[in-house]
Structure formats: C-alpha cells, structure tokens
Design a protein around this motif. Sequence first.
Motif, PDB file in Angstrom:
ATOM      1  N   LYS A   1       8.669   3.996   2.905  1.00 59.92           N
ATOM      2  CA  LYS A   1       9.962   3.345   3.087  1.00 59.92           C
ATOM      3  C   LYS A   1      10.121   2.207   2.093  1.00 59.92           C
ATOM      4  O   LYS A   1       9.277   1.326   1.988  1.00 59.92           O
ATOM      5  N   ASN A   2      11.199   2.232   1.340  1.00 63.33           N
ATOM      6  CA  ASN A   2      11.497   1.216   0.322  1.00 63.33           C
ATOM      7  C   ASN A   2      10.419   1.121  -0.753  1.00 63.33           C
ATOM      8  O   ASN A   2      10.318   0.119  -1.465  1.00 63.33           O
ATOM      9  N   SER A   3       9.605   2.177  -0.868  1.00 71.81           N
ATOM     10  CA  SER A   3       8.552   2.229  -1.903  1.00 71.81           C
ATOM     11  C   SER A   3       7.642   1.006  -1.840  1.00 71.81           C
ATOM     12  O   SER A   3       7.338   0.377  -2.857  1.00 71.81           O
ATOM     13  N   LEU A   4       7.180   0.671  -0.630  1.00 69.57           N
ATOM     14  CA  LEU A   4       6.376  -0.534  -0.435  1.00 69.57           C
ATOM     15  C   LEU A   4       4.878  -0.267  -0.320  1.00 69.57           C
ATOM     16  O   LEU A   4       4.108  -1.191  -0.056  1.00 69.57           O
ATOM     17  N   ALA A   5       4.459   0.979  -0.514  1.00 72.45           N
ATOM     18  CA  ALA A   5       3.038   1.308  -0.387  1.00 72.45           C
ATOM     19  C   ALA A   5       2.507   1.906  -1.689  1.00 72.45           C
ATOM     20  O   ALA A   5       3.201   2.656  -2.369  1.00 72.45           O
ATOM     21  N   ILE A   6       1.275   1.561  -2.011  1.00 67.76           N
ATOM     22  CA  ILE A   6       0.602   2.125  -3.178  1.00 67.76           C
ATOM     23  C   ILE A   6      -0.320   3.248  -2.690  1.00 67.76           C
ATOM     24  O   ILE A   6      -1.192   3.012  -1.850  1.00 67.76           O
ATOM     25  N   PRO A   7      -0.120   4.459  -3.198  1.00 68.91           N
ATOM     26  CA  PRO A   7      -0.927   5.585  -2.726  1.00 68.91           C
ATOM     27  C   PRO A   7      -2.270   5.680  -3.450  1.00 68.91           C
ATOM     28  O   PRO A   7      -2.382   5.359  -4.632  1.00 68.91           O
ATOM     29  N   VAL A   8      -3.271   6.123  -2.725  1.00 66.23           N
ATOM     30  CA  VAL A   8      -4.593   6.381  -3.292  1.00 66.23           C
ATOM     31  C   VAL A   8      -5.090   7.688  -2.698  1.00 66.23           C
ATOM     32  O   VAL A   8      -4.965   7.909  -1.490  1.00 66.23           O
ATOM     33  N   GLY A   9      -5.653   8.554  -3.526  1.00 62.52           N
ATOM     34  CA  GLY A   9      -6.172   9.813  -3.025  1.00 62.52           C
ATOM     35  C   GLY A   9      -5.274  10.981  -3.371  1.00 62.52           C
ATOM     36  O   GLY A   9      -4.298  10.842  -4.115  1.00 62.52           O
ATOM     37  N   ARG A  10      -5.584  12.132  -2.820  1.00 59.84           N
ATOM     38  CA  ARG A  10      -4.865  13.360  -3.140  1.00 59.84           C
ATOM     39  C   ARG A  10      -3.612  13.513  -2.283  1.00 59.84           C
ATOM     40  O   ARG A  10      -3.637  13.301  -1.071  1.00 59.84           O
TER      41      ARG A  10
ATOM     42  N   THR B   1      -3.218   4.058   6.540  1.00 59.26           N
ATOM     43  CA  THR B   1      -2.314   2.992   6.112  1.00 59.26           C
ATOM     44  C   THR B   1      -3.034   1.663   6.282  1.00 59.26           C
ATOM     45  O   THR B   1      -3.554   1.362   7.354  1.00 59.26           O
ATOM     46  N   VAL B   2      -3.066   0.886   5.207  1.00 60.12           N
ATOM     47  CA  VAL B   2      -3.795  -0.380   5.208  1.00 60.12           C
ATOM     48  C   VAL B   2      -2.848  -1.510   4.815  1.00 60.12           C
ATOM     49  O   VAL B   2      -2.233  -1.476   3.752  1.00 60.12           O
ATOM     50  N   TYR B   3      -2.728  -2.505   5.685  1.00 63.95           N
ATOM     51  CA  TYR B   3      -2.016  -3.737   5.365  1.00 63.95           C
ATOM     52  C   TYR B   3      -3.084  -4.779   5.074  1.00 63.95           C
ATOM     53  O   TYR B   3      -3.899  -5.088   5.938  1.00 63.95           O
ATOM     54  N   GLU B   4      -3.071  -5.341   3.864  1.00 68.04           N
ATOM     55  CA  GLU B   4      -4.164  -6.222   3.465  1.00 68.04           C
ATOM     56  C   GLU B   4      -3.667  -7.381   2.614  1.00 68.04           C
ATOM     57  O   GLU B   4      -2.590  -7.349   2.031  1.00 68.04           O
ATOM     58  N   ASP B   5      -4.515  -8.406   2.561  1.00 69.33           N
ATOM     59  CA  ASP B   5      -4.260  -9.615   1.792  1.00 69.33           C
ATOM     60  C   ASP B   5      -5.534  -9.901   1.013  1.00 69.33           C
ATOM     61  O   ASP B   5      -6.608 -10.040   1.605  1.00 69.33           O
ATOM     62  N   PHE B   6      -5.434 -10.001  -0.295  1.00 66.57           N
ATOM     63  CA  PHE B   6      -6.638 -10.141  -1.114  1.00 66.57           C
ATOM     64  C   PHE B   6      -7.381 -11.458  -0.890  1.00 66.57           C
ATOM     65  O   PHE B   6      -8.536 -11.578  -1.281  1.00 66.57           O
TER      66      PHE B   6
ATOM     67  N   GLY C   1      -4.690   7.320   1.095  1.00 66.10           N
ATOM     68  CA  GLY C   1      -4.405   5.966   1.535  1.00 66.10           C
ATOM     69  C   GLY C   1      -3.029   5.504   1.107  1.00 66.10           C
ATOM     70  O   GLY C   1      -2.496   5.950   0.085  1.00 66.10           O
ATOM     71  N   GLU C   2      -2.461   4.601   1.898  1.00 64.83           N
ATOM     72  CA  GLU C   2      -1.221   3.921   1.542  1.00 64.83           C
ATOM     73  C   GLU C   2      -1.453   2.434   1.782  1.00 64.83           C
ATOM     74  O   GLU C   2      -1.604   1.993   2.919  1.00 64.83           O
ATOM     75  N   TYR C   3      -1.499   1.671   0.685  1.00 62.43           N
ATOM     76  CA  TYR C   3      -1.867   0.259   0.753  1.00 62.43           C
ATOM     77  C   TYR C   3      -0.627  -0.628   0.646  1.00 62.43           C
ATOM     78  O   TYR C   3       0.131  -0.545  -0.318  1.00 62.43           O
ATOM     79  N   HIS C   4      -0.451  -1.477   1.658  1.00 59.46           N
ATOM     80  CA  HIS C   4       0.647  -2.438   1.702  1.00 59.46           C
ATOM     81  C   HIS C   4       0.054  -3.823   1.427  1.00 59.46           C
ATOM     82  O   HIS C   4      -0.820  -4.283   2.173  1.00 59.46           O
ATOM     83  N   LEU C   5       0.523  -4.481   0.391  1.00 63.18           N
ATOM     84  CA  LEU C   5      -0.036  -5.766  -0.025  1.00 63.18           C
ATOM     85  C   LEU C   5       0.817  -6.906   0.518  1.00 63.18           C
ATOM     86  O   LEU C   5       2.022  -6.956   0.274  1.00 63.18           O
ATOM     87  N   VAL C   6       0.185  -7.813   1.250  1.00 62.27           N
ATOM     88  CA  VAL C   6       0.918  -8.919   1.875  1.00 62.27           C
ATOM     89  C   VAL C   6       0.290 -10.250   1.479  1.00 62.27           C
ATOM     90  O   VAL C   6      -0.757 -10.291   0.826  1.00 62.27           O
ATOM     91  N   ARG C   7       0.950 -11.352   1.882  1.00 65.60           N
ATOM     92  CA  ARG C   7       0.483 -12.687   1.484  1.00 65.60           C
ATOM     93  C   ARG C   7       0.447 -13.647   2.663  1.00 65.60           C
ATOM     94  O   ARG C   7       1.012 -14.740   2.623  1.00 65.60           O
ATOM     95  N   LEU C   8      -0.253 -13.240   3.725  1.00 64.58           N
ATOM     96  CA  LEU C   8      -0.340 -14.072   4.914  1.00 64.58           C
ATOM     97  C   LEU C   8      -1.109 -15.369   4.671  1.00 64.58           C
ATOM     98  O   LEU C   8      -0.736 -16.424   5.184  1.00 64.58           O
TER      99      LEU C   8
END
Length: 261
Positions: free
Chosen positions: A73-82, A90-95, A122-129
């Motif tokens: 949705k809204n192209s907010l995830a970065i895909p990894v894998g086949r 689905t991973v919501y993460e903050d570096f 995988g679908e990685y959602h990057l956040v800034r909590l």
Amino acid sequence: MSDKNSEGKRSARERLQAEREREKARGKRKRALVVAGGIIAVLAIAAAVGIVVSNTKSGTSGTVTPPKGAVGKNSLAIPVGRNGAPSTLTVYEDFRCPACDAFEKSFRDTVHGLMDSGQLKGEYHLVRLIDGNTGGTGSLNAANAAACAQDAGKFREYHDVLYDNQPDEREDKFADKNYLLQLADKVPGLKTPAFTSCVHDGTYNGWVDKSNADFNSSGFSSTPTILLNGKSIFGENQPLTPDILKSDVAAANKGKPIPSS
C-alpha cells in the motif's frame, strides 16, 4: 544442544523482550507528554481574544517518491526475497532500535535461509520511532540510506551492515551522513556517486516519514513488529524462536509450490 548454547539463546530472547518493553514505555511517556501539551495549547488558544485560522495548509503533502521496487500500500515496503515465495514476513523496524538489533542477531540467519530457499519473502517498513522518542535524525538518515541502497539493488546487504554497526541509541551516530557513507564501503559496489548524492540529499526522507506515519496509525506501538502473512507473531505473550519461525513458515507453506529461483 549444550547447556551453554541454551542459556545463550534464552538470554538473547530475554534481552530482546526487555528492549521492546523499554521502547514501548518510552513511546507511552512521549505520547502522554504530547497529549498534555496539546491540551494546554488548546486551552491557551481558547482563552485568547480571537482565533485566527490560516487559509494555507500547514505543510504540503507533495509527491513522495518511493525507492525502486517498493511494494505494498502506497509503496511503503521494500521487498526482499523471491516474488513467488508462498509466505510473507512483514517487518517494521528502526535502525536505531536496540530491540530491532537484538531481533536481527537472533533471527537473521534463519530469515536469510528461508528467503534464499524460496520459502519466505520479506517486506520491510522503515520507521523512525527512536528519533521521536529520544530526539535526533539517525533513524531517518539510516532509513533514507537503506532506501538509497535499494535503488542500487543492495538493500539487504546494507541493511545488515547497519545493524552490525548500530551505535548506542543515545549517541545517534547514524545522524552523521558521512558515517553512513563510510559503512557503505562494507558493501562492494554500493558507494557510487548516485548513492552518495541520494544519502546527502535525503532523497527518500519524505518516503520514510510517510512510512512512519503509516506505522503510527497501524495500531502497533513498538519495533520490531513482525507479521507472518499479515498476522503478528512476535510481541507480548508471543514467544518466538528461530525454530518456531521455521515451523510456522512450514505450516503456512504446506501444499504450496516453492519457487526454485
């Protein structure tokens, strides 16, 4: 399995859970302060002689450009894998998030193996909590740099480098864009002029902010948030180990074709 290995894994799980609880508590304290501040501001405005409403919007939505290949949705995830993998993590993460780093240390090899074998994508959602909870811009700058790495087809490699070099969250070392570029040297072929410009210019800052806003409205409250095929599998009263993850993926994939490449 030796007693020493068992104790190590148990300690890692306990540290991961403890970090999540600390982060959630920080988020609750900040939200309470924001609400209290908002109430005071409203009362002060109501007591004023008059209220002036601007005819202009406070900020503009603008066009948010996602990195190459972003999905969801809204192209907010970065895909990894086949693409044909039957299950999605689905991973919501903050570096900057210590709990995210603990999850990485415990689950990276398992997740990589499941992805590389075609069982999981995988679908990685990057956040800034952490930026919001403790101040700074490290979460934003690191997420933008990771999105820049996605443009170069090297998201997973740089993603892992960021966690391998995660500073103490109080230091906010990722706020230094030159440090992020220095880390890019650890990924062969990543630090090109295009990547360097993308990092310095904050090309995907708006996209990261939009991803963060989406997370804030999702009902989840802490990172990492982990979903398997849309269902939360990690959190309070949800113990998760690499073996449980493998078992859950195998059960979800039962009877479904696994892509070979």
